[in-house]
Enzyme design. Structure first.
Site, short mmCIF file in Angstrom:
data_model
loop_
_atom_site.label_atom_id
_atom_site.label_comp_id
_atom_site.label_asym_id
_atom_site.label_seq_id
_atom_site.Cartn_x
_atom_site.Cartn_y
_atom_site.Cartn_z
N HIS A 592 -60.48 15.38 -7.70
CA HIS A 592 -61.09 16.50 -6.98
C HIS A 592 -60.29 17.78 -7.20
O HIS A 592 -60.84 18.82 -7.59
CB HIS A 592 -61.17 16.15 -5.50
CG HIS A 592 -61.87 17.16 -4.66
ND1 HIS A 592 -63.10 16.94 -4.10
CD2 HIS A 592 -61.51 18.41 -4.25
CE1 HIS A 592 -63.48 18.00 -3.39
NE2 HIS A 592 -62.52 18.90 -3.47
N GLU A 593 -58.99 17.70 -6.96
CA GLU A 593 -58.15 18.88 -7.12
C GLU A 593 -58.09 19.32 -8.57
O GLU A 593 -58.00 20.52 -8.87
CB GLU A 593 -56.75 18.62 -6.58
CG GLU A 593 -56.69 18.20 -5.13
CD GLU A 593 -57.51 19.08 -4.23
OE1 GLU A 593 -57.62 20.30 -4.51
OE2 GLU A 593 -58.07 18.58 -3.25
#
Length: 808
Positions: A592-593
């Site tokens: 996600h990051e």
């Protein structure tokens, strides 16, 4: 869903003023709750992101001088990790020969916050540097502002491109240094640093107000828009100017006299309240721990959780603590808390940790040792009151309208989407709860399932009915292998290579890694990774933030400054000489990051005001991050990273099939949980708190419609909801679901060409890179989506991925 006209960063000022943390991810509930068993606390395993790079854009930029070599040579890189290492002629060679950094100005020898280096001197910054350093930089930016205003007042015609660059240069340096301070506060918090931030923050707010409320700059933007020059401008430059006009109006540029004074006072108060809210959450998290010496109380907990708890006890002075014998120390930090709620047979232990978690930083919390309260309830009231007053000063009915002025969706659009999604998931969630209650009763549970029971029985159900225990995956997911697979995916899709640089530039923790991002052998960006939990000093959650944005104005010698990003996670650290063995949720968090980081690093916009994530509307900015999570369930991607840390064997095929089968486990419960947060956020900012009631009443009222089981009476979730009270998601938390519709639809493009069709996957990846990742805030978000997808977005892909409609 209906996409509105894209508007970029309308609440940039509010974000920076309200959030001195300025980061991209905070610890809040997110989509992983259902996959983790449906417990309301499951979000701790993959915190959702909040983007503060928008905020940094509001302190745009100051010209820093010439490019010169670094002041001292760095040691040559060394080998020994699972990644390609920099050769002697690589990163450090370019650094020594002036290809990467501007040299530090003379004062930086005394104060590292005054350094011009592309890579900040994180290891040298202390609380003592904050007030003098930031004050000096504010003076410099203020002088730049006055010079520009003087030129404009004298009638000097400033062409659009020059004005854009001068506005960007106006405060880049103070913005970057303030970012260093906030990064330090996020990962190495101290009382001294808090006091320093509180001292200088009002002046930072004043600087931002002075820039945003400059009538001379505002009128210059409007004059360009109305001139013959407008038609000749690029789409990106027209977008910048339109955004600057709108953002100035949202910052109160048109207010006069007492109204402007009131507005500015509100901004100062909101900044202080936001900081205090965030501090209280961190203090509430750190305030509680429980030491267990009785082995019977830790029955059911996996070895990884016991090892972490014993290590925590050892760090607190119990030198003879061992995983098998204890003692064990449990805290409210995610990697410690979640296994207890998910696996501990001791119901009393689960209840104690759950209650402590959902009441932290509330009226039910104990005061600090000095007697001061950490209750965020009165702060919530004050924040909501001030935001409503701000909205009325700007001519809006409520703060929800102010927030959505810069988003793709209006409050009405957002609520309609939330309502439609509820219809898709409510009955399924009711069935999930009914099945879980029956399952728990069969195993001796009496009465209603309490919140601290749901996660435990949901995990048992998954193990027995789906024959899947997430702990079985940990040995196959050591961080070095996961990173290698993640970077392999980036090479496959985007034709970029990430090489670890060792030793790295200065950082704040020994575990921080640093990577050079190359395309065609040439660097295009840089990335810091701080992966592990440090509950004594590091805020919970995960986030991506910028260290520097891509910028022609700040490049020097006619070049372009390359982007630099942080990725900060809070996953389980290495214990007992073994590598960090990750849960699937932690892998999703990392992906996600990385999705956020790739949008920051792959941008091709050369204007810093719209490069990377800057200028992308809040409800589109989660597209790349949530899109990236889908690759955790792609067999080829998993095969490239999931290797047993001892044997090197891949995940057995039967275990992989169980992973896929469990992917949508309790998906409807997860969906409703997210909708509950989103609607509460919109409601409380549109309608306020009922007379004689509390903010917690609003939360519980919305739960009557959006949850199938009510929260406990003492639930004080809002007291820890940093996204909306100490971050950039006020009246915008719905952005996660809005963007998830976009991200699911984008991933479907890869599914349509066939995930096993390597040529088509690479071709589609290149198109995603050159549209969604590359265009930043320089093009309407709806148009960018169509550029990639060839049509407007549809919600059916999201529902299919969640198992709420039949697969195609």
């Amino acid at each position: 869903m209906r996409l509105l006209c894209f508007s970029t960063g309308a609440v940039l000022l509010a974000i920076l003023l309200l959030n001195v943390e300025a980061v991209i991810c905070l610890s809040v509930p997110d989509n992983s709750s259902a996959r983790s068993g449906g417990t309301p606390l499951a979000f701790m395993q993959r915190p959702i992101n909040f983007l503060s790079t928008h905020a940094r854009r509001l302190i745009p930029a100051t010209l820093r001088g010439s490019n010169r070599s670094a002041s001292s040579p760095q040691p040559a890189p060394v080998a020994g990790r699972a990644f390609p290492q920099q050769r002697r002629e690589g990163f450090w060679f370019r650094l020594r020969n002036g290809g990467l950094c501007m040299s530090a100005s003379a004062p930086s020898a005394l104060n590292p916050l005054l350094s011009d280096d592309l890579f900040p001197q994180f290891d040298k910054v202390s609380a003592d540097h904050v007030v003098p350093g930031i004050t000096e930089l504010i003076k410099e930016s203020t002088a730049n502002l006055k010079n520009l205003e003087s030129d404009l007042e004298s009638g000097v015609k400033v062409p659009a491109e020059e004005l854009i660059m001068r506005v960007e240069r106006m405060s880049d340096k103070v913005g970057r240094s303030w970012g260093v301070v906030n990064h330090l506060k996020g990962v190495k918090d101290t009382e001294e640093l808090r006091k320093a931030v509180e001292t200088v923050q009002p002046e930072v707010v004043n600087l931002n107000l002075a820039i945003a409320q400059s009538d001379k700059i505002y009128q210059a933007w409007k004059a360009i828009r109305e001139s013959s020059e407008w038609a000749s401008l690029s789409e990106a430059h027209q977008t910048i100017i339109a955004n600057e006009i709108r953002d100035a109006e949202l910052a109160g540029v048109s207010l006069e006299g007492e109204k402007k004074e009131s507005f500015n006072k509100i901004q100062q108060e909101l900044a202080q309240l936001s900081t205090k809210f965030s501090n209280n959450v961190l203090d509430g998290t750190k305030a509680f721990s429980i030491k267990i010496t009785d082995k019977r109380r830790v029955e059911g907990l996996p070895q990884s959780a016991l090892a972490l708890a014993a290590d925590s006890a050892k760090r607190k002075g119990d030198e003879k603590a061992f995983p098998e014998e204890g003692p064990w120390l449990f805290t409210l930090d995610g990697p410690s808390l979640m296994p207890v709620l998910q696996y501990a047979k001791d119901r009393a232990l689960r209840e104690e940790l759950y209650r402590q978690h959902v009441t932290k930083a509330s009226d039910l919390s104990r005061p600090k040792e000095d007697g001061s309260s950490i209750d965020n309830t009165p702060l919530i009231r004050q924040i909501l009151t001030l935001r409503q007053q701000k909205a009325e000063l700007l001519g809006y009915k409520n703060f929800a309208e102010v927030s959505c002025a810069s988003k793709m969706a209006s409050p009405k659009d957002a609520l309609e989407l939330m309502s439609d999604l509820r219809k898709s998931g409510y009955e399924a969630a009711q069935k999930e709860l009914k099945d879980l209650q029956a399952f728990a009763a069969e195993r001796g549970h009496e009465g209603t399932l309490e919140p601290w029971d749901e996660g435990y029985y949901a995990e048992l159900y998954r193990q027995e009915k789906l024959a899947f225990n997430e702990e079985d995956l940990r040995p196959y997911l050591p961080l070095p292998s996961v990173l290698k697979g993640l970077f392999s995916l980036a090479k496959r899709l985007f034709d970029v290579e990430l090489r670890e640089v060792s030793p790295p530039p200065p950082s704040l923790a020994k575990d921080v890694q640093f990577f050079e991002v190359l395309r065609g052998g040439e660097p295009v960006a840089y990335l810091y990774l701080d992966p592990y939990s440090r509950p004594e000093e590091k805020r919970g959650g995960a986030w991506m933030d910028e260290v520097a944005a891509r910028s022609k104005a700040m490049g020097g010698k006619g070049g372009v400054r390359l982007p630099v990003a942080h990725m900060v996670c809070n996953q389980s650290p290495p214990v007992g000489g073994e590598p960090s063995l990750m849960t699937l949720r932690e892998v999703e968090t990392l992906f996600h990051e990385f999705g956020h980081a790739m949008q920051h690093m792959m941008t091709r916009q050369d204007d810093g005001l719209i490069s990377g994530i800057r200028g992308v509307p809040w409800d589109a900015v989660e597209l790349p991050s949530q899109w990236a999570e889908n690759w955790c369930y792609d067999k080829k991607t998993m095969d490239s990273m999931a290797l047993h840390y001892k044997t090197g064997e891949p995940i057995p095929s039967d275990l992989w099939e169980k992973v896929l089968a469990a992917k949508t486990y309790r998906a409807a419960s997860r969906l409703l949980r997210q909708l509950q947060f989103s609607v509460t956020d919109l409601t409380i900012h549109a309608e306020g708190i009922p007379e004689g009631g509390s903010p917690h009443d609003v939360y519980k009222k919305v739960a009557e419609t959006y949850l199938v089981s009510p929260p406990m009476e003492q639930d004080r979730f809002l007291c820890g909801f940093s996204h909306i009270f100490a971050g950039g998601y006020a009246a915008g938390y719905f952005s996660y679901k809005w963007a998830e519709v976009l991200s699911a639809d984008c991933f479907e493009a890869f599914e349509e060409v066939g995930l096993d069709n390597e040529d088509k996957v690479r071709e589609t990846g290149a198109r995603f890179r050159d549209t969604v990742l590359a265009m930043g805030g320089g093009r309407d978000a709806a148009k960018v989506f169509v550029d990639f997808r060839g049509r407007p977005p549809r919600a059916d892909a999201l529902l299919r991925h969640e198992g709420l409609v039949a697969a195609k």
